[in-house]
Structures are given as C-alpha cells and as structure tokens.
Design a protein around this motif. Structure first.
Motif, PDB file in Angstrom:
ATOM      1  N   LEU A 133     113.376  -4.587 172.983  1.00  0.00           N
ATOM      2  CA  LEU A 133     112.062  -5.227 172.957  1.00  0.00           C
ATOM      3  C   LEU A 133     110.960  -4.261 173.383  1.00  0.00           C
ATOM      4  CD1 LEU A 133     110.811  -8.060 172.408  1.00  0.00           C
ATOM      5  CD2 LEU A 133     111.008  -8.496 174.855  1.00  0.00           C
ATOM      6  N   GLN A 134     111.258  -3.348 174.306  1.00  0.00           N
ATOM      7  CA  GLN A 134     110.252  -2.411 174.785  1.00  0.00           C
ATOM      8  C   GLN A 134     109.937  -1.331 173.753  1.00  0.00           C
ATOM      9  OE1 GLN A 134     111.688  -0.867 178.517  1.00  0.00           O
ATOM     10  NE2 GLN A 134     110.957  -2.635 179.682  1.00  0.00           N
ATOM     11  N   ARG A 135     110.915  -1.006 172.919  1.00  0.00           N
ATOM     12  CA  ARG A 135     110.760   0.149 172.035  1.00  0.00           C
ATOM     13  C   ARG A 135     110.395  -0.207 170.593  1.00  0.00           C
ATOM     14  NH1 ARG A 135     115.977   3.847 173.865  1.00  0.00           N
ATOM     15  NH2 ARG A 135     115.405   4.031 176.079  1.00  0.00           N
ATOM     16  N   THR A 136     110.571  -1.462 170.214  1.00  0.00           N
ATOM     17  CA  THR A 136     110.271  -1.858 168.837  1.00  0.00           C
ATOM     18  C   THR A 136     108.928  -2.572 168.805  1.00  0.00           C
ATOM     19  OG1 THR A 136     112.647  -2.167 168.438  1.00  0.00           O
ATOM     20  CG2 THR A 136     111.126  -3.084 166.810  1.00  0.00           C
ATOM     21  N   PRO A 137     107.885  -1.928 168.274  1.00  0.00           N
ATOM     22  CA  PRO A 137     106.548  -2.543 168.288  1.00  0.00           C
ATOM     23  C   PRO A 137     106.461  -3.732 167.333  1.00  0.00           C
ATOM     24  CG  PRO A 137     106.532  -0.525 166.993  1.00  0.00           C
ATOM     25  CD  PRO A 137     107.893  -0.598 167.634  1.00  0.00           C
ATOM     26  N   CYS A 138     105.487  -4.581 167.577  1.00  0.00           N
ATOM     27  CA  CYS A 138     105.299  -5.773 166.745  1.00  0.00           C
ATOM     28  C   CYS A 138     104.942  -5.412 165.306  1.00  0.00           C
ATOM     29  CB  CYS A 138     104.193  -6.657 167.330  1.00  0.00           C
ATOM     30  SG  CYS A 138     104.547  -7.270 168.992  1.00  0.00           S
ATOM     31  N   SER A 139     104.388  -4.221 165.112  1.00  0.00           N
ATOM     32  CA  SER A 139     103.980  -3.799 163.773  1.00  0.00           C
ATOM     33  C   SER A 139     105.142  -3.330 162.909  1.00  0.00           C
ATOM     34  CB  SER A 139     102.962  -2.657 163.881  1.00  0.00           C
ATOM     35  OG  SER A 139     103.524  -1.556 164.600  1.00  0.00           O
ATOM     36  N   ASN A 140     106.345  -3.237 163.495  1.00  0.00           N
ATOM     37  CA  ASN A 140     107.499  -2.765 162.732  1.00  0.00           C
ATOM     38  C   ASN A 140     107.812  -3.725 161.588  1.00  0.00           C
ATOM     39  OD1 ASN A 140     110.281  -2.063 161.933  1.00  0.00           O
ATOM     40  ND2 ASN A 140     110.240  -0.772 163.757  1.00  0.00           N
ATOM     41  N   SER A 141     108.055  -3.183 160.414  1.00  0.00           N
ATOM     42  CA  SER A 141     108.261  -4.004 159.212  1.00  0.00           C
ATOM     43  C   SER A 141     109.569  -4.781 159.230  1.00  0.00           C
ATOM     44  CB  SER A 141     108.211  -3.116 157.963  1.00  0.00           C
ATOM     45  OG  SER A 141     109.233  -2.132 158.018  1.00  0.00           O
ATOM     46  N   ILE A 142     110.480  -4.455 160.151  1.00  0.00           N
ATOM     47  CA  ILE A 142     111.759  -5.179 160.188  1.00  0.00           C
ATOM     48  C   ILE A 142     111.607  -6.561 160.822  1.00  0.00           C
ATOM     49  CG2 ILE A 142     113.096  -3.044 160.299  1.00  0.00           C
ATOM     50  CD1 ILE A 142     113.606  -3.645 163.264  1.00  0.00           C
ATOM     51  N   LYS A 172     105.618 -14.145 165.599  1.00  0.00           N
ATOM     52  CA  LYS A 172     104.894 -14.727 166.734  1.00  0.00           C
ATOM     53  C   LYS A 172     105.766 -14.790 167.977  1.00  0.00           C
ATOM     54  CE  LYS A 172     101.333 -17.598 164.560  1.00  0.00           C
ATOM     55  NZ  LYS A 172     100.818 -18.986 164.420  1.00  0.00           N
ATOM     56  N   ALA A 173     107.018 -15.228 167.807  1.00  0.00           N
ATOM     57  CA  ALA A 173     107.920 -15.325 168.946  1.00  0.00           C
ATOM     58  C   ALA A 173     108.190 -13.945 169.542  1.00  0.00           C
ATOM     59  CB  ALA A 173     109.229 -15.986 168.519  1.00  0.00           C
ATOM     60  N   TYR A 174     108.382 -12.959 168.679  1.00  0.00           N
ATOM     61  CA  TYR A 174     108.649 -11.599 169.144  1.00  0.00           C
ATOM     62  C   TYR A 174     107.423 -11.028 169.868  1.00  0.00           C
ATOM     63  CZ  TYR A 174     110.259  -6.751 169.082  1.00  0.00           C
ATOM     64  OH  TYR A 174     110.666  -5.490 169.451  1.00  0.00           O
ATOM     65  N   CYS A 210     117.072  -7.585 170.997  1.00  0.00           N
ATOM     66  CA  CYS A 210     116.638  -8.697 170.158  1.00  0.00           C
ATOM     67  C   CYS A 210     117.331  -8.629 168.798  1.00  0.00           C
ATOM     68  CB  CYS A 210     115.123  -8.651 169.984  1.00  0.00           C
ATOM     69  SG  CYS A 210     114.458 -10.012 169.010  1.00  0.00           S
ATOM     70  N   ASP A 211     117.876  -9.771 168.357  1.00  0.00           N
ATOM     71  CA  ASP A 211     118.460  -9.929 167.022  1.00  0.00           C
ATOM     72  C   ASP A 211     117.786 -11.119 166.356  1.00  0.00           C
ATOM     73  OD1 ASP A 211     120.407  -7.951 167.583  1.00  0.00           O
ATOM     74  OD2 ASP A 211     121.663  -9.452 168.574  1.00  0.00           O
ATOM     75  N   VAL A 212     117.948 -11.217 165.032  1.00  0.00           N
ATOM     76  CA  VAL A 212     117.376 -12.353 164.317  1.00  0.00           C
ATOM     77  C   VAL A 212     118.291 -12.746 163.161  1.00  0.00           C
ATOM     78  CG1 VAL A 212     115.972 -10.888 162.792  1.00  0.00           C
ATOM     79  CG2 VAL A 212     115.305 -13.266 163.172  1.00  0.00           C
ATOM     80  N   VAL A 213     118.432 -14.061 162.970  1.00  0.00           N
ATOM     81  CA  VAL A 213     118.999 -14.585 161.733  1.00  0.00           C
ATOM     82  C   VAL A 213     117.803 -14.978 160.881  1.00  0.00           C
ATOM     83  CG1 VAL A 213     120.360 -16.410 160.650  1.00  0.00           C
ATOM     84  CG2 VAL A 213     121.125 -15.398 162.802  1.00  0.00           C
ATOM     85  N   LYS A 214     117.572 -14.226 159.811  1.00  0.00           N
ATOM     86  CA  LYS A 214     116.377 -14.443 159.008  1.00  0.00           C
ATOM     87  C   LYS A 214     116.718 -15.185 157.723  1.00  0.00           C
ATOM     88  CE  LYS A 214     116.668  -9.741 157.130  1.00  0.00           C
ATOM     89  NZ  LYS A 214     115.939  -8.462 156.965  1.00  0.00           N
ATOM     90  N   SER A 215     115.693 -15.520 156.987  1.00  0.00           N
ATOM     91  CA  SER A 215     115.878 -16.260 155.747  1.00  0.00           C
ATOM     92  C   SER A 215     116.838 -15.519 154.813  1.00  0.00           C
ATOM     93  CB  SER A 215     114.526 -16.451 155.038  1.00  0.00           C
ATOM     94  OG  SER A 215     113.698 -17.295 155.799  1.00  0.00           O
ATOM     95  N   GLY A 216     117.774 -16.264 154.247  1.00  0.00           N
ATOM     96  CA  GLY A 216     118.779 -15.689 153.351  1.00  0.00           C
ATOM     97  C   GLY A 216     120.049 -15.272 154.041  1.00  0.00           C
ATOM     98  N   ASN A 217     120.060 -15.300 155.392  1.00  0.00           N
ATOM     99  CA  ASN A 217     121.237 -14.853 156.143  1.00  0.00           C
ATOM    100  C   ASN A 217     121.930 -15.985 156.895  1.00  0.00           C
ATOM    101  OD1 ASN A 217     120.785 -12.309 155.240  1.00  0.00           O
ATOM    102  ND2 ASN A 217     120.321 -11.387 157.211  1.00  0.00           N
ATOM    103  N   ALA A 218     121.683 -17.216 156.482  1.00  0.00           N
ATOM    104  CA  ALA A 218     122.364 -18.364 157.100  1.00  0.00           C
ATOM    105  C   ALA A 218     122.778 -19.333 156.003  1.00  0.00           C
ATOM    106  CB  ALA A 218     121.448 -19.055 158.106  1.00  0.00           C
ATOM    107  N   TRP A 219     124.026 -19.780 156.071  1.00  0.00           N
ATOM    108  CA  TRP A 219     124.563 -20.723 155.091  1.00  0.00           C
ATOM    109  C   TRP A 219     125.137 -21.915 155.837  1.00  0.00           C
ATOM    110  CZ3 TRP A 219     124.916 -15.549 154.983  1.00  0.00           C
ATOM    111  CH2 TRP A 219     124.488 -14.874 153.826  1.00  0.00           C
TER     112      TRP A 219
END
Length: 260
Positions: A133-142, A172-174, A210-219
């Motif tokens: 969380l400290q090293r990945t800025p909010c502007s990162n495209s991932i 927003k949450a991140y 921080c990890d995320v289950v994003k759209s398309g990665n949950a069934w």
C-alpha cells in the motif's frame, strides 16, 4: 409452468410402454440440469406425487418410475395407462376454473417443492496483486476504477490479519486507505481507510499488502452451472465478498468484512 412440464409432454407423446432414459436425456428434455439429489438419491424418483412437482410430471402423464440405476445414470419409466393424460388435464382445468384460489395454492405448493431442492452455491475467484500500500500509488493503472473485492493484509505478531472490502469503486477504497495511512484528510467519501485503521487493528507504520478480485475474475456456480459475477452490481459484489470472507475465516485467519 413447472420446469418439468416438458418431461410430462414428452412422456404423453410416447407410444412405447417402457422408456429407459439416461439422465442427460431427461436434462435435454427439460432444458436444464437436474438437482444433485436426482443423481444421488433413489427417493427423488419415487412415485409419491402430491406436492412433489417433478414426480407429478410422469404420474400425470400416466407413467411411473419402475427402476432406477443411478450407477449407470438410467431411469426406467413404465406406462400405467393409455390416454389418461388428457382426461386428467381436463379435470384439473375444470377444478381450477371452479376454484382459482385453491388451484393457485396447489400450484404454488408444487412449485415450492422444486424450489426447496438442495442447492450448492460456490465461488471461483482469482486475486490480482496490487502490492504494498505504501509503494503503489493511486495513479497506478493496475488499480481498477470499477467495482471489486479488495483484501488488505498485514502482520499482527506472527499472524496474518486481513480485511475484505466490497466496493463499487476499487480505486476509491484503495485511495481511502492510502490517505488514512498517511494521516491525510479522506476526499473520496469512502471512509474505508479510517474505519479499517480504527477497527481492524491495522498500523499505519506496518507494511500492508493489497489484492483485488476484479471484474471478470469471479465466477458464481450453482449446482455445477456457473457464470461470471457482476461486481458492479452491489448485491453480487457483496455476495462475492461474503464468500471470500468465509474462506478467510475457515483458513483460521483473523479477518474483518466491510460492505461499502
């Protein structure tokens, strides 16, 4: 109309006296999968009728189940009467016209028997790493802008503690967590960061992954049939988050669940 009405119609059209049906043939006829109990329990294929809507399908057509061989996925039906279906249907129609409320109650009772069949809902998901969380800025495209389920993880002594967050905006949450970690005023309207640091036991000075289950990665799978979960739909996003939270609990981790 009952999902088993096509089976009744199929049997009514048959001219044979005996029909040995494979279970996948029955599924092709009704246009959907049979419940798990139909493949595991002979009692599902009994000839009791009453409120059991699936059994009434063959009984009303003038057939009964003579033998079940679930090891080979075969059900043997035998005809009881010829031409009885039309008369039975006409009698039911006449009774329904005389007393529509009673007919509706009876039909609902039959439909509820099908709805009460055991169901298994499972989740298949893939986590995408967002990193420290400290090293990945909010502007990162991932970091997705759309809905998803976020997991924050940190060490508490020798144990990993986590928080599962369902949100319609991962970004927003991140960002809320990043600002809370830095002691800045939250401009996202999310308040996730402040609540996690106040209630979940996170320390701003510790590394937080921080990890995320994003759209398309949950069934979501129900009785073996699945589809992609719509994480931009609040109710489905919440459901996925709750299932992931239960997985954390079952794995013995200290965790918290936030639905935002």
């Amino acid at each position: 109309m009952s999902k088993y009405e096509p089976l009744r119609e199929h049997l009514a059209r048959l001219e044979d006296v005996v029909w040995a049906a494979k279970l996948n043939e029955v599924e092709d006829i009704i246009g959907s999968s049979l419940p798990k109990s139909a493949r595991e329990h002979r009692t599902w294929w009994a000839n009791s009728g009453g409120s059991l809507v699936h059994q009434n399908a063959w009984l009303d057509a003038g057939w009964r189940v003579e033998r079940t061989d679930l090891m080979r996925d075969v059900i043997v039906f035998r005809r009881l009467r010829i031409g009885g279906t039309v008369a039975a249907t006409s009698a039911r129609t006449e009774r329904a016209l005389r007393n529509p409320q009673k007919a509706a109650e009876k039909r609902l009772s039959k439909e509820m028997a099908a709805l009460r069949q055991p169901a298994t809902v499972t989740l298949r998901s893939e986590w995408t790493t967002l990193g420290d969380l400290q090293r990945t800025p909010c502007s990162n495209s991932i970091i997705p802008q759309e809905g998803g389920v976020v997991r924050f993880a940190a060490m508490d002594g020798d144990e990993v503690v986590t928080a599962i967050v369902a949100t319609l905006s991962v970004h927003k949450a991140y960002r809320s967590m990043r600002m809370a970690m830095k002691g800045l005023e939250d401009d996202t309207g999310s308040r996730v960061g402040r609540e996690l640091f106040n209630k979940a036991g996170f320390d701003a000075s510790d590394p937080i992954e921080c990890d995320v289950v994003k759209s398309g990665n949950a069934w979501l799978l129900t009785d073996g049939r699945g589809r992609k979960a719509n994480l931009d739909d609040q109710s489905e996003c919440y459901l996925v988050a709750q299932l992931l939270y239960l997985q954390e609990v079952q794995n013995g981790r200290k965790t918290a669940l936030y639905l935002r």
